[in-house]
Design a protein around this motif. Structure first.
Motif, PDB file in Angstrom:
ATOM      1  N   THR A 154      34.086  -3.453 -50.000  1.00 10.30           N
ATOM      2  CA  THR A 154      34.585  -3.818 -48.817  1.00 10.30           C
ATOM      3  C   THR A 154      35.687  -4.843 -48.694  1.00 10.30           C
ATOM      4  OG1 THR A 154      32.524  -3.077 -47.681  1.00 10.30           O
ATOM      5  CG2 THR A 154      34.081  -3.948 -46.163  1.00 10.30           C
ATOM      6  N   TYR A 155      35.083  -5.893 -49.658  1.00  8.57           N
ATOM      7  CA  TYR A 155      35.837  -7.115 -49.988  1.00  8.57           C
ATOM      8  C   TYR A 155      37.163  -6.907 -50.396  1.00  8.57           C
ATOM      9  CZ  TYR A 155      36.945 -11.816 -51.564  1.00  8.57           C
ATOM     10  OH  TYR A 155      37.574 -12.946 -52.082  1.00  8.57           O
ATOM     11  N   LEU A 156      37.208  -5.969 -51.378  1.00 13.21           N
ATOM     12  CA  LEU A 156      38.547  -5.496 -52.016  1.00 13.21           C
ATOM     13  C   LEU A 156      39.325  -5.100 -50.880  1.00 13.21           C
ATOM     14  CD1 LEU A 156      38.219  -3.503 -55.505  1.00 13.21           C
ATOM     15  CD2 LEU A 156      39.494  -5.735 -54.829  1.00 13.21           C
ATOM     16  N   ILE A 157      38.942  -4.152 -50.162  1.00 17.28           N
ATOM     17  CA  ILE A 157      39.796  -3.214 -49.214  1.00 17.28           C
ATOM     18  C   ILE A 157      40.246  -4.256 -48.113  1.00 17.28           C
ATOM     19  CG2 ILE A 157      39.976  -1.638 -47.303  1.00 17.28           C
ATOM     20  CD1 ILE A 157      37.624  -0.282 -48.779  1.00 17.28           C
ATOM     21  N   SER A 158      39.617  -5.477 -47.741  1.00 16.80           N
ATOM     22  CA  SER A 158      39.629  -6.443 -46.659  1.00 16.80           C
ATOM     23  C   SER A 158      40.713  -7.487 -47.327  1.00 16.80           C
ATOM     24  CB  SER A 158      38.533  -6.962 -46.567  1.00 16.80           C
ATOM     25  OG  SER A 158      38.778  -8.232 -45.518  1.00 16.80           O
ATOM     26  N   SER A 169      45.836 -11.617 -53.959  1.00 12.14           N
ATOM     27  CA  SER A 169      46.978 -10.484 -53.885  1.00 12.14           C
ATOM     28  C   SER A 169      47.813 -10.177 -55.357  1.00 12.14           C
ATOM     29  CB  SER A 169      48.080 -10.965 -52.690  1.00 12.14           C
ATOM     30  OG  SER A 169      49.121 -11.587 -53.423  1.00 12.14           O
ATOM     31  N   ASN A 170      48.002 -11.057 -56.055  1.00 11.61           N
ATOM     32  CA  ASN A 170      48.334 -10.667 -57.457  1.00 11.61           C
ATOM     33  C   ASN A 170      47.495 -10.088 -58.313  1.00 11.61           C
ATOM     34  OD1 ASN A 170      51.173 -12.160 -57.765  1.00 11.61           O
ATOM     35  ND2 ASN A 170      49.921 -14.041 -57.146  1.00 11.61           N
ATOM     36  N   TYR A 171      46.318 -10.226 -58.237  1.00 15.47           N
ATOM     37  CA  TYR A 171      45.250  -9.580 -58.865  1.00 15.47           C
ATOM     38  C   TYR A 171      45.199  -7.960 -58.418  1.00 15.47           C
ATOM     39  CZ  TYR A 171      40.704  -7.991 -60.547  1.00 15.47           C
ATOM     40  OH  TYR A 171      39.563  -7.289 -60.862  1.00 15.47           O
ATOM     41  N   ILE A 172      45.033  -7.936 -57.034  1.00 21.36           N
ATOM     42  CA  ILE A 172      45.040  -6.566 -56.341  1.00 21.36           C
ATOM     43  C   ILE A 172      46.275  -5.823 -56.844  1.00 21.36           C
ATOM     44  CG2 ILE A 172      45.092  -5.155 -54.208  1.00 21.36           C
ATOM     45  CD1 ILE A 172      43.031  -7.909 -53.411  1.00 21.36           C
ATOM     46  N   SER A 173      47.488  -6.388 -56.849  1.00 24.90           N
ATOM     47  CA  SER A 173      48.701  -5.682 -57.156  1.00 24.90           C
ATOM     48  C   SER A 173      48.544  -5.276 -58.120  1.00 24.90           C
ATOM     49  CB  SER A 173      50.003  -6.605 -56.706  1.00 24.90           C
ATOM     50  OG  SER A 173      50.013  -6.916 -55.478  1.00 24.90           O
ATOM     51  N   ALA A 174      48.001  -5.695 -59.258  1.00 27.81           N
ATOM     52  CA  ALA A 174      48.079  -5.132 -60.820  1.00 27.81           C
ATOM     53  C   ALA A 174      46.912  -4.304 -60.923  1.00 27.81           C
ATOM     54  CB  ALA A 174      47.880  -6.510 -61.658  1.00 27.81           C
ATOM     55  N   LEU A 175      46.189  -4.004 -59.994  1.00 32.08           N
ATOM     56  CA  LEU A 175      44.965  -3.021 -60.111  1.00 32.08           C
ATOM     57  C   LEU A 175      45.413  -1.626 -60.215  1.00 32.08           C
ATOM     58  CD1 LEU A 175      42.035  -4.389 -57.993  1.00 32.08           C
ATOM     59  CD2 LEU A 175      42.302  -4.599 -60.391  1.00 32.08           C
ATOM     60  N   PRO A 176      45.020  -0.784 -60.868  1.00 31.38           N
ATOM     61  CA  PRO A 176      45.583   0.619 -60.899  1.00 31.38           C
ATOM     62  C   PRO A 176      45.396   1.177 -59.602  1.00 31.38           C
ATOM     63  CG  PRO A 176      43.498   0.688 -62.350  1.00 31.38           C
ATOM     64  CD  PRO A 176      43.819  -0.928 -61.779  1.00 31.38           C
ATOM     65  N   SER A 240      38.512   1.659 -53.899  1.00 33.10           N
ATOM     66  CA  SER A 240      37.774   0.447 -54.336  1.00 33.10           C
ATOM     67  C   SER A 240      36.673   0.643 -55.177  1.00 33.10           C
ATOM     68  CB  SER A 240      37.381  -0.606 -53.006  1.00 33.10           C
ATOM     69  OG  SER A 240      36.643   0.141 -52.141  1.00 33.10           O
ATOM     70  N   PHE A 241      35.884   1.604 -54.670  1.00 34.13           N
ATOM     71  CA  PHE A 241      34.724   1.961 -55.635  1.00 34.13           C
ATOM     72  C   PHE A 241      35.173   2.259 -56.959  1.00 34.13           C
ATOM     73  CE2 PHE A 241      31.654   2.179 -52.275  1.00 34.13           C
ATOM     74  CZ  PHE A 241      30.502   1.482 -53.043  1.00 34.13           C
ATOM     75  N   GLY A 242      36.172   3.043 -57.038  1.00 28.97           N
ATOM     76  CA  GLY A 242      36.907   3.558 -58.408  1.00 28.97           C
ATOM     77  C   GLY A 242      37.128   2.325 -59.075  1.00 28.97           C
ATOM     78  N   ILE A 243      37.715   1.163 -58.352  1.00 29.36           N
ATOM     79  CA  ILE A 243      38.097  -0.014 -59.184  1.00 29.36           C
ATOM     80  C   ILE A 243      36.774  -0.692 -59.526  1.00 29.36           C
ATOM     81  CG2 ILE A 243      38.982  -2.570 -58.939  1.00 29.36           C
ATOM     82  CD1 ILE A 243      41.259  -0.308 -58.766  1.00 29.36           C
ATOM     83  N   LEU A 244      35.812  -0.610 -58.734  1.00 27.49           N
ATOM     84  CA  LEU A 244      34.369  -1.322 -59.148  1.00 27.49           C
ATOM     85  C   LEU A 244      33.769  -0.618 -60.318  1.00 27.49           C
ATOM     86  CD1 LEU A 244      32.795  -2.250 -55.773  1.00 27.49           C
ATOM     87  CD2 LEU A 244      34.231  -3.527 -57.163  1.00 27.49           C
ATOM     88  N   PHE A 245      33.795   0.584 -60.557  1.00 27.47           N
ATOM     89  CA  PHE A 245      33.087   1.492 -61.363  1.00 27.47           C
ATOM     90  C   PHE A 245      33.911   1.004 -62.907  1.00 27.47           C
ATOM     91  CE2 PHE A 245      31.794   4.704 -58.485  1.00 27.47           C
ATOM     92  CZ  PHE A 245      30.494   4.452 -58.563  1.00 27.47           C
ATOM     93  N   SER A 246      35.068   0.947 -62.811  1.00 28.35           N
ATOM     94  CA  SER A 246      35.624   0.855 -63.878  1.00 28.35           C
ATOM     95  C   SER A 246      36.206  -0.749 -64.508  1.00 28.35           C
ATOM     96  CB  SER A 246      37.069   1.462 -64.067  1.00 28.35           C
ATOM     97  OG  SER A 246      37.882   1.130 -62.864  1.00 28.35           O
TER      98      SER A 246
END
Ligand SMILES: C[S@@+](CC[C@H](N)C(=O)[O-])C[C@H]1O[C@@H](n2cnc3c(N)ncnc32)[C@H](O)[C@@H]1O
Length: 504
Positions: A154-158, A169-176, A240-246
């Motif tokens: 939820t944090y990631l989405i928020s 924001s720079n981190y999130i923008s670089a996530l797949p 976001s779960f896809g990000i967490l899993f990987s």
């Protein structure tokens, strides 16, 4: 032995907390291909009353940046720049396009074996205690004792939804944008038909859907201003779960906390290394210690843990090259025959040890567990051996310490043949899939969908080939044992015959 630093077996929802019990009966409506595409939110205001920054109170009027294409280096460079401005010390590596893993960390200088690298400070690590841009949303989740995984999802989405107002924001923008670590049900049916890993993948999707439904029912629906459905929905949760899993790691020296570690999570996995991420108390940073030297220009790797190719596909969306993963294994399913006269008795014996009428056992290229042989003995044993059912079931379970290495010479041949047949039946599924994959329909309209399908198809083929190879090897060894057993029996018979003739 390197212990896996990454944690992906953790149940998403601790069973002890009834609020977050998995809804196992959750049904899937084919979540369909749209899952992986960026979700675009327009002009929806998120009411964020107690936000720490002015901008975090902002109204979301533009598209939310849900990561980037994984081969894009632009966002990765911006991430690198932001990290060094935010306290990441000078590095001996940089993010580059690489052959294994699209983007990865590449050595800029000579790196020695045994050298500590990274030193990501805690201020740049995302944990369940990280500050929320939308403070009130964080408070609501904490008040409801939401466990770490759903909280971080939820944090990631928020944070993504407040865009530039988030410090990440720079981190999130670089996530797949399209993590391949959580496939849709339709994709699992289509591509993982032959592999037992499909069942685990389905459970995982069910857990995510169940977790989202619980959050929606008990929290999001009560605070629609903080958690508007346009932003907090099943599609964004899958992302976001896809990000967490990987990418999520468990930092053993930080009391086993789970964390997202920007920069460190640009490291790709190699089956040939045994080093993993951890928190280093003396330097107060997340580090890993190299277990081999690297020259400038070489990609630096860590280990995501000793996982089979199927598990790597499940959590990270890739399959190592055939024959390169010493931890590779394939699950072989054995089942009691319904026509067995002692079916009920055997099933009861199995149930007493937490097993069922159909059970999977991991097979490696080097062999199989003793529990598998015990299960096979039980499955083929005749009614006259019913007194042994209990000990066979106990030995088939990995939850007991009873004698495991049982031998029943009178039914050994039957048991071996039973396992050979199970291998045969499993192999025929792989062969069927591989034959059909040549003509698999990839007729899709959007090029993005086509890329995804082609990619998944290739992964499925690679997984099939690697699992099939292990089964072939197991079958070969079993057949040789059977042949030796039969030859031995024949020799004994001939000898007996000879002696009989002699005494006549
Ligand atoms: C922790 S991230 C590593 C950084 C990632 N390559 C990136 O560009 O964001 C994990 C992801 O990297 C990719 N990856 C890691 N190791 C890999 C490997 N050995 N082969 C192929 N892909 C790999 C997979 O997509 C995986 O989900």
């Amino acid at each position: 032995m390197a212990e896996a630093s990454r944690l992906f077996h953790t149940p998403l929802i601790p069973i002890s907390n009834p609020l977050y019990k998995t809804i196992s009966s959750t049904r899937f409506q084919s979540q369909s291909q749209s899952q992986s595409h960026p979700v675009i939110f327009h002009k929806r205001s998120i009411h964020c009353p107690a936000s720490t920054t002015d901008t975090a109170k902002a109204i979301v009027t533009r598209d939310v940046p849900w990561g980037c294409d994984i081969d894009s280096l632009e966002n990765a460079s911006a991430l690198q720049k932001w990290l060094s401005e935010s306290g990441l010390p000078p590095q001996k590596m940089e993010i580059q396009r690489v052959e294994v893993g699209e983007r990865g960390l590449v050595a800029l200088k000579n790196i020695r074996k045994g050298e500590k690298l990274l030193f990501v400070p805690p201020s740049l690590v995302i944990t369940a205690d990280s500050e929320w841009s939308c403070v009130e949303a964080g408070k609501v989740l904490k008040r409801n004792s939401v466990p770490d995984w759903p909280l971080l999802a939820t944090y990631l989405i928020s944070e993504a939804s407040v865009m530039k107002s988030s410090r990440w924001s720079n981190y999130i923008s670089a996530l797949p944008r399209q993590p391949y670590s959580l496939l849709t049900r339709a994709e699992l049916d289509r591509y993982l038909e032959a592999s037992q890993i499909r069942e685990r993948a389905i459970d995982r999707v069910m857990d995510v859907v169940g977790t989202y439904n619980d959050l929606r029912l008990r929290i999001f629906s009560k605070y629609p201003d903080l958690f508007p459905e346009e932003v907090f929905n099943i599609e964004t949760f899958k992302w976001s779960f896809g990000i967490l899993f990987s990418r999520l790691v468990r930092l053993r020296s930080m009391d086993g906390r789970v964390a997202l570690v920007p920069w460190a999570d640009m490291l790709n996995h190699s089956c040939g290394v045994e080093t993993f991420l951890d928190y280093d108390k003396p330097s107060k940073g997340v580090v890993f210690t190299t277990d081999r030297p690297y020259e400038p220009g070489e990609q630096v790797f860590i280990s995501y843990g000793k996982k089979s190719n199927g598990e790597l596909l499940l959590s990270y969306g890739f399959v190592p090259k055939e024959g390169t993963n010493p931890s590779d294994s394939v699950e072989l399913a054995l089942s009691l025959k319904k026509s067995d006269k002692c079916y009920e008795e055997k099933l009861e014996a199995l149930r007493n040890y937490g097993l069922s009428a159909s059970q999977c056992f991991p097979i490696q290229i080097t062999g199989w567990p003793v529990e598998l042989m015990a299960y096979a003995y039980l499955a083929v044993s005749p009614p006259s051996m019913r007194r042994q059912f209990k000990e066979m079931a106990a030995a088939a379970s990995n939850k007991t310490t009873t004698k495991k290495d049982l031998r029943y010479p009178e039914i050994e041949e039957h048991a071996l043949q039973f396992i050979v047949d199970a291998c045969e039946s499993s192999l025929s599924k792989y062969n069927k899939f591989l034959q059909a994959s040549g003509s698999m329909d990839l007729d899709v309209t959007s090029p993005k969908q086509l890329n995804r399908r082609l990619f998944l198809k290739q992964l499925a083929i690679d997984l099939c080939n690697s699992e099939r190879r292990i089964l072939f090897r197991a079958q070969y060894i079993l057949r040789r044992r059977l042949r030796d057993l039969r030859r031995g029996e024949l020799r004994a018979l001939n000898l007996f015959d000879g002696l009989r003739k002699l005494f006549k």
